[in-house]
Design a protein around this motif. Sequence first.
Motif: not given
Length: 227
Positions: A170-195
């Motif tokens: 449901p969310a990026c856990p602390p200390t995981w690599a996703c804490e510093t990940d970013v969204v690339g071009e043409k990838e989803q970054c938001g929207g109702e229900g998006y986590v």
Amino acid sequence: MISTFLVKLALLVTVIDIAYSVAIYEQCAGEGYGNFPCDNGMTCFRRNKWFSSCQYSCPLNLGWECETYIAVTPGYAAQWAQCAGEGWGLARPCPAGYACYARSIYYSQCRPIGDCPSDWGCYALFHTTTPIPRPVTLPAYAKCNNVINAVCPTGTACFRNNALYAECRPACPPTWACETDVVGEKEQCGGEGYVGLTRCAEGLRCYARSQWYAQCAPSCPGADFIC
């Protein structure tokens, strides 16, 4: 419920699309640019996935791909447009060269065949008339990277622990690599229900297409986005 603003925006886009055509040598299509009709007598020729222009004949031996840009057949979804999703309506096939890839049970998008992000439901529809299969929904906290035709359940996203392992959470856990990940071009970054991830890579912004979907792009992706 769609807002009055969005309805008016859709009508404006329809009027612009009908009234506007592109002159000779001007751009008429390209990834993230949109598709526009050429003036009478010309065809939209493709140089590469980012640029097509209106000309009377394809420039031969000049590095152009020299294929007529595919016109969208009625009943088909456009390149990079939504093609399926629960609650969205009847699923639509994609144009030749594109496949309908699922980001979640609510959103699938026409993308070039083989261009499917690792955390999407990555099956390819080589024949555009093939029925669109429903992606398999993984359990929460299951491995989600490189799992074919599978998406994370509602309320979770595929978050990366390290280079070899990602999990539906449901969310990026602390200390995981996703804490510093970013969204690339043409990838989803938001929207109702998006986590999932919401921070775009450097040089990109998050543009909304509807209340359910937004994506990262260097500039406004098209007239159907709220820019």
